[in-house]
Design a protein around this motif. Structure first.
Motif, PDB file in Angstrom:
ATOM      1  N   LYS A 142       0.697  -1.118  -0.064  1.00 40.50           N
ATOM      2  CA  LYS A 142       0.051  -0.101   0.036  1.00 40.50           C
ATOM      3  C   LYS A 142       0.646   1.477  -0.111  1.00 40.50           C
ATOM      4  N   LEU A 143       1.894   1.164   0.271  1.00 39.11           N
ATOM      5  CA  LEU A 143       2.725   2.202   0.005  1.00 39.11           C
ATOM      6  C   LEU A 143       3.236   2.592  -1.332  1.00 39.11           C
ATOM      7  N   ASP A 144       2.506   3.602  -1.393  1.00 32.12           N
ATOM      8  CA  ASP A 144       3.022   3.927  -2.989  1.00 32.12           C
ATOM      9  C   ASP A 144       4.186   4.668  -2.898  1.00 32.12           C
ATOM     10  N   PHE A 145       4.716   5.284  -2.584  1.00 32.31           N
ATOM     11  CA  PHE A 145       6.034   6.575  -2.552  1.00 32.31           C
ATOM     12  C   PHE A 145       7.473   5.455  -2.238  1.00 32.31           C
ATOM     13  N   VAL A 146       7.430   4.379  -2.077  1.00 36.19           N
ATOM     14  CA  VAL A 146       8.399   3.146  -1.646  1.00 36.19           C
ATOM     15  C   VAL A 146       8.752   2.365  -2.315  1.00 36.19           C
ATOM     16  N   GLN A 147       9.178   2.393  -3.386  1.00 37.14           N
ATOM     17  CA  GLN A 147      10.107   0.920  -4.292  1.00 37.14           C
ATOM     18  C   GLN A 147      10.490   0.107  -3.698  1.00 37.14           C
ATOM     19  N   ILE A 148      10.243  -1.040  -2.577  1.00 37.11           N
ATOM     20  CA  ILE A 148      11.377  -1.825  -2.497  1.00 37.11           C
ATOM     21  C   ILE A 148      12.153  -2.770  -4.478  1.00 37.11           C
ATOM     22  N   VAL A 149      13.313  -2.033  -3.739  1.00 38.54           N
ATOM     23  CA  VAL A 149      13.947  -2.962  -5.424  1.00 38.54           C
ATOM     24  C   VAL A 149      15.188  -3.843  -5.343  1.00 38.54           C
ATOM     25  N   GLY A 150      15.394  -4.338  -3.424  1.00 38.48           N
ATOM     26  CA  GLY A 150      15.964  -5.333  -3.530  1.00 38.48           C
ATOM     27  C   GLY A 150      16.236  -5.541  -1.756  1.00 38.48           C
ATOM     28  N   LEU A 151      17.257  -6.443  -1.071  1.00 36.93           N
ATOM     29  CA  LEU A 151      18.083  -6.446  -0.160  1.00 36.93           C
ATOM     30  C   LEU A 151      19.479  -6.313  -0.158  1.00 36.93           C
ATOM     31  N   MET A 152      20.155  -5.919   1.095  1.00 38.21           N
ATOM     32  CA  MET A 152      20.684  -5.894   1.563  1.00 38.21           C
ATOM     33  C   MET A 152      21.282  -6.293   2.919  1.00 38.21           C
ATOM     34  N   GLY A 153      22.602  -7.429   2.468  1.00 37.91           N
ATOM     35  CA  GLY A 153      23.318  -7.710   4.200  1.00 37.91           C
ATOM     36  C   GLY A 153      24.314  -7.251   4.175  1.00 37.91           C
ATOM     37  N   MET A 154      24.896  -7.683   5.584  1.00 42.77           N
ATOM     38  CA  MET A 154      26.147  -7.765   6.039  1.00 42.77           C
ATOM     39  C   MET A 154      27.094  -8.961   6.594  1.00 42.77           C
ATOM     40  N   ALA A 155      27.956  -9.589   5.989  1.00 44.89           N
ATOM     41  CA  ALA A 155      28.027 -10.609   6.936  1.00 44.89           C
ATOM     42  C   ALA A 155      29.536 -10.978   8.161  1.00 44.89           C
ATOM     43  N   THR A 156      28.695 -11.147   8.869  1.00 45.28           N
ATOM     44  CA  THR A 156      29.669 -11.736  10.061  1.00 45.28           C
ATOM     45  C   THR A 156      31.808 -10.948   9.954  1.00 45.28           C
ATOM     46  N   GLN A 157      32.329 -10.474  10.298  1.00 46.35           N
ATOM     47  CA  GLN A 157      33.206 -10.332  10.709  1.00 46.35           C
ATOM     48  C   GLN A 157      34.186 -11.199  10.731  1.00 46.35           C
ATOM     49  N   THR A 158      35.218 -11.852   9.992  1.00 45.57           N
ATOM     50  CA  THR A 158      35.558 -13.092  10.344  1.00 45.57           C
ATOM     51  C   THR A 158      36.473 -13.152   9.290  1.00 45.57           C
ATOM     52  N   ASP A 159      37.308 -14.590   9.805  1.00 44.78           N
ATOM     53  CA  ASP A 159      38.041 -14.365   8.583  1.00 44.78           C
ATOM     54  C   ASP A 159      38.044 -16.093   7.996  1.00 44.78           C
ATOM     55  N   ASN A 160      36.716 -16.884   9.046  1.00 40.06           N
ATOM     56  CA  ASN A 160      36.080 -17.729   8.030  1.00 40.06           C
ATOM     57  C   ASN A 160      35.725 -17.908   7.327  1.00 40.06           C
ATOM     58  N   LYS A 161      36.011 -17.814   5.796  1.00 37.29           N
ATOM     59  CA  LYS A 161      35.477 -17.356   4.821  1.00 37.29           C
ATOM     60  C   LYS A 161      34.716 -18.752   4.540  1.00 37.29           C
ATOM     61  N   ALA A 162      34.884 -20.333   5.044  1.00 39.51           N
ATOM     62  CA  ALA A 162      33.014 -21.091   4.813  1.00 39.51           C
ATOM     63  C   ALA A 162      32.239 -20.606   5.240  1.00 39.51           C
ATOM     64  N   GLN A 163      31.863 -19.439   6.675  1.00 43.92           N
ATOM     65  CA  GLN A 163      31.139 -18.680   7.311  1.00 43.92           C
ATOM     66  C   GLN A 163      30.398 -17.624   6.940  1.00 43.92           C
ATOM     67  N   ILE A 164      31.428 -16.812   5.928  1.00 46.75           N
ATOM     68  CA  ILE A 164      30.889 -15.181   5.185  1.00 46.75           C
ATOM     69  C   ILE A 164      29.724 -16.556   4.460  1.00 46.75           C
ATOM     70  N   ARG A 165      30.552 -17.004   3.540  1.00 48.42           N
ATOM     71  CA  ARG A 165      29.615 -17.887   2.652  1.00 48.42           C
ATOM     72  C   ARG A 165      28.581 -18.728   2.307  1.00 48.42           C
ATOM     73  N   LYS A 166      28.736 -19.231   3.551  1.00 47.06           N
ATOM     74  CA  LYS A 166      26.941 -19.189   3.822  1.00 47.06           C
ATOM     75  C   LYS A 166      25.771 -18.329   4.419  1.00 47.06           C
ATOM     76  N   GLU A 167      26.788 -17.315   4.837  1.00 47.62           N
ATOM     77  CA  GLU A 167      25.759 -16.062   5.157  1.00 47.62           C
ATOM     78  C   GLU A 167      24.631 -15.619   3.908  1.00 47.62           C
ATOM     79  N   PHE A 168      25.989 -15.165   2.707  1.00 46.35           N
ATOM     80  CA  PHE A 168      25.931 -14.469   1.373  1.00 46.35           C
ATOM     81  C   PHE A 168      24.916 -16.006   0.939  1.00 46.35           C
ATOM     82  N   GLU A 169      25.460 -17.184   1.105  1.00 50.00           N
ATOM     83  CA  GLU A 169      24.474 -18.017   0.229  1.00 50.00           C
ATOM     84  C   GLU A 169      22.809 -17.844   0.385  1.00 50.00           C
TER      85      GLU A 169
END
Ligand SMILES: *Cc1c(COP(=O)(O)O)cnc(C)c1O
Length: 226
Positions: A142-169
């Motif tokens: 019902k909000l005529d003037f906001v266009q939700i065009v997507g999502l934004m996210g930030m991964a955990t600050q860590t050296d663990n690439k597998a965890q970062i990847r999991k969060e992004f996936e």
């Protein structure tokens, strides 16, 4: 070639053509943005209202400004006439306020819903459950003037690439699911932006389906102020 131009060239090489580069210029001086502008960049991200207003005033008007910080409802008004994308919408309250202010000047505003994917408790954003409930309820349509065009996210600050990847996936998965479950059936074909990835983890984000990376220190060097 300036150092900033050299770094921008690096990212242009590194990023697939379909992934947009947002140059995060927060805390960096006007001159640094001018260098990036000279190198051809037109898309910049700022996280403080006052700083963004000053920079918008001083710099060429064909710059596309993204607001990437935590936005308070009482600071929306001066941004709405020119900001291209509000990336960190993290509450229904803010979405309604944006809609209200945008309707006053009759200029629609694009935004991204921020999703909490990191383990740190300090990060802003909707939890997945909150977001799902919110999209199911359908009030957002019902909000005529906001266009939700997507999502934004930030991964955990860590050296663990597998965890970062999991969060992004994980974020990519809900992006696709929300798109097909809620946005496309409502005729919202402009739900296309998945903003994830910063200097330290952009490569993982790109592998996980990011459509826009937000690079600050990788282009402008370390921040001058926190
Ligand atoms: C500061 C900031 C960035 C850029 O971070 P770097 O690590 O310097 O690339 C990206 N996104 C958001 C939301 C930010 O606040």
């Amino acid at each position: 070639m300036s150092e900033i131009a050299r770094r921008i060239a690096f990212y242009r090489q590194a990023l697939p053509p379909e992934v947009r580069l947002l140059c995060v210029s927060k805390y960096h001086p006007i001159e640094a943005i001018e260098e990036a502008y000279q190198a051809g960049e037109r898309c910049f991200g700022e996280s403080r209202v006052k700083e963004l207003l000053l920079k918008h005033e001083a710099l060429p008007k064909d710059i596309e400004w993204h607001f990437i910080g935590h936005l308070q409802t009482n600071k929306i008004r001066p941004l709405l006439p020119f900001v291209s994308l509000v990336e960190g919408v993290d509450s229904w309250h803010l979405l309604e306020a944006l809609n209200e202010e945008a309707s006053l000047i009759n200029r629609p505003i694009k935004c991204l819903l921020e999703v909490k994917i990191a383990q740190e408790s300090t990060k802003y954003g909707f939890t997945l459950n909150e977001l799902e409930t919110f999209l199911q309820q359908g009030e957002w349509q019902k909000l005529d003037f906001v266009q939700i065009v997507g999502l934004m996210g930030m991964a955990t600050q860590t050296d663990n690439k597998a965890q970062i990847r999991k969060e992004f996936e994980g974020l990519h998965e809900v992006f696709e699911r929300f798109r097909t479950t809620y946005f496309l059936p409502a005729g919202r074909t402009d739900f296309t932006v998945l903003s994830m990835g910063m200097t330290e983890d952009y490569d993982q984000a790109v592998l996980s389906g990011s459509t826009m990376v937000r690079i600050g220190s990788g282009i402008f060097g370390e921040k001058e102020e926190q």
